[in-house]
Design an enzyme around this catalytic site. Structure first.
Site, mmCIF file in Angstrom:
data_model
loop_
_atom_site.group_PDB
_atom_site.id
_atom_site.type_symbol
_atom_site.label_atom_id
_atom_site.label_comp_id
_atom_site.label_asym_id
_atom_site.label_seq_id
_atom_site.Cartn_x
_atom_site.Cartn_y
_atom_site.Cartn_z
ATOM 1 N N HIS A 63 0.832 -1.205 0.000
ATOM 2 C CA HIS A 63 0.000 0.000 0.000
ATOM 3 C C HIS A 63 0.868 1.257 0.000
ATOM 4 O O HIS A 63 0.658 2.181 -0.797
ATOM 5 C CB HIS A 63 -0.898 -0.047 1.246
ATOM 6 C CG HIS A 63 -1.738 1.153 1.486
ATOM 7 N ND1 HIS A 63 -3.117 1.147 1.355
ATOM 8 C CD2 HIS A 63 -1.419 2.418 1.889
ATOM 9 C CE1 HIS A 63 -3.591 2.344 1.651
ATOM 10 N NE2 HIS A 63 -2.585 3.139 1.985
ATOM 11 N N GLU A 64 1.867 1.286 0.887
ATOM 12 C CA GLU A 64 2.734 2.468 0.988
ATOM 13 C C GLU A 64 3.659 2.602 -0.219
ATOM 14 O O GLU A 64 3.933 3.715 -0.674
ATOM 15 C CB GLU A 64 3.550 2.417 2.285
ATOM 16 C CG GLU A 64 2.719 2.404 3.562
ATOM 17 C CD GLU A 64 1.746 3.565 3.638
ATOM 18 O OE1 GLU A 64 2.073 4.666 3.149
ATOM 19 O OE2 GLU A 64 0.635 3.384 4.190
ATOM 20 N N GLU A 113 -6.234 6.717 -0.944
ATOM 21 C CA GLU A 113 -6.147 5.498 -0.141
ATOM 22 C C GLU A 113 -6.774 4.314 -0.871
ATOM 23 O O GLU A 113 -6.313 3.175 -0.743
ATOM 24 C CB GLU A 113 -6.844 5.709 1.208
ATOM 25 C CG GLU A 113 -6.062 6.574 2.184
ATOM 26 C CD GLU A 113 -4.771 5.905 2.605
ATOM 27 O OE1 GLU A 113 -4.824 4.955 3.396
ATOM 28 O OE2 GLU A 113 -3.703 6.329 2.122
#
Length: 371
Positions: free
Chosen positions: A146-147, A197
């Site tokens: 995700h990051e 996100e």
């Protein structure tokens, strides 16, 4: 086709999952996984009056070196010697998404589960001890992916400015006009970041390639360690109830509830990710058919707008939210709009809305024609 890679070993007391094949995506563009709402929100943000001025000013003023020194001095840098299992995950994530330069990662002592990708010149990934203690290996792998997805998409710059402006807004709250100007940009940044996100969740799935682990991680962020007390299907059912429940008043309250948040609600994230995981777009990426970074310079802005507009049209038409239904009715030319709105908000007064006489009844009373 994407490359296959296998992994499975034990380091630093952390036993990784058994060796299995993972797909790799050479040269993948962030456009492959970016949510249409992410791109359109970023375009809207850049068009916000005064944003360019603030962005250019802060890009030169924000203490980039100070930020790096802060984490270097008061956090633990992930490496082969420290948090080696995280270092392996980070390198694997960068390998899968073909991010050439591995960003530095730090573990920060904080009981609140969180992770972020910040930095202006180069991205820095920070994870908290609270997150490490909450998630298992595969759930953590999705978070690291995700990051890395944030880093590949270039989100770290805007995230850093959001953090700075949020802090600045608190300091100048006593200056009415100054605070209003800053909060307008902060609100727009938060709206974009919530959409970003959703993009990064997709990147996490591409890295972990385990939808169940991604779902577990989101459930844990909502309900803590108690996985044995939770159920994925029931959790996703909450998202359906959240979207469809209530009347127009609830729709407005949903908007007000989400405005101060930097992240979307976890049930909404889980539902969005599951929907994408089951889509043809995701399957095409897994089959090796995806846009490459080498093609980014030739990408049409008009096509991006068209894709975003198509997404929103589909979302509004398929949404069960009362406000979205009203929007659909307006677009479709539905009559009695005033009556619909009054019925939706009638509960504010505690009385039932008055029934409007039908047009043909009024005309009949007036002696008019019925033709």
């Amino acid at each position: 086709m994407g490359d296959d890679m296998s992994e499975g070993h034990e380091q630093g007391g952390h036993e990784n999952v058994p060796s299995r094949q993972r797909r790799r995506f050479p040269g993948i563009s962030s456009r492959a996984y970016e949510h249409p709402a992410d791109r359109s929100a970023l375009v809207a943000l850049r068009k916000l009056s005064g944003f360019d001025t603030v962005f250019k000013a802060l890009s030169g003023l924000l203490p980039e070196r100070s930020l790096r020194l802060l984490f270097l001095s008061d956090s633990v840098r992930v490496s082969d010697q420290q948090f080696a299992h995280l270092n392996d995950m980070l390198r694997d994530a960068c390998y899968i998404l073909d991010l050439e330069k591995v960003p530095p990662m730090y573990v920060n002592q904080d009981p609140v589960p969180n992770a972020m990708c910040i930095g202006l010149d180069e991205p820095i990934i920070v994870v908290t001890t609270g997150l490490l203690e909450l998630l298992d290996e595969e759930e953590m792998r999705a978070v690291v992916g995700h990051e890395v997805g944030h880093a590949l998409s270039g989100h770290s710059v805007y995230r850093t400015i959001l953090l700075f402006l949020t802090s600045l807004a608190v300091r100048v709250a006593w200056i009415p006009l100054g605070n209003i100007a800053i909060m307008a940009i902060v609100t727009a940044l938060r709206e974009w970041f919530r959409k970003s996100e959703l993009s990064a969740d997709r990147a996490g799935l591409l890295v972990g390639q385990d939808l169940t682990a991604s779902m577990r991680g989101l459930m844990k962020l909502a309900g803590g360690h108690h996985l044995h007390e939770m159920n994925v299907d029931a959790f996703l059912k909450q998202a359906e109830e959240y979207e469809a429940g209530g009347d127009l008043r609830d729709s407005v309250l949903k908007i007000l509830n989400v405005l101060p948040r930097s992240h979307p609600f976890t049930t909404v994230r889980a539902a969005e990710l599951k929907k994408w995981a089951e889509s043809r777009d995701h399957q095409r990426i897994m089959d090796g058919h995806y846009p490459r970074r080498s093609e980014d310079k030739d990408t049409s802005v008009t096509d991006s707008f068209r894709e975003s507009a198509s997404h929103y049209t589909t979302h509004v038409k398929s949404s069960k939210d009362p406000l979205m239904k009203l929007v659909t009715d307006i677009a479709g030319g539905a009559g009695d709009l005033g009556g619909r709105v009054r019925r939706g908000f009638g509960g504010f007064t505690g009385t039932a809305p008055r029934e409007e006489p039908r047009r043909d009844d009024v005309r009949r009373d007036d002696g008019g024609d019925n033709a």
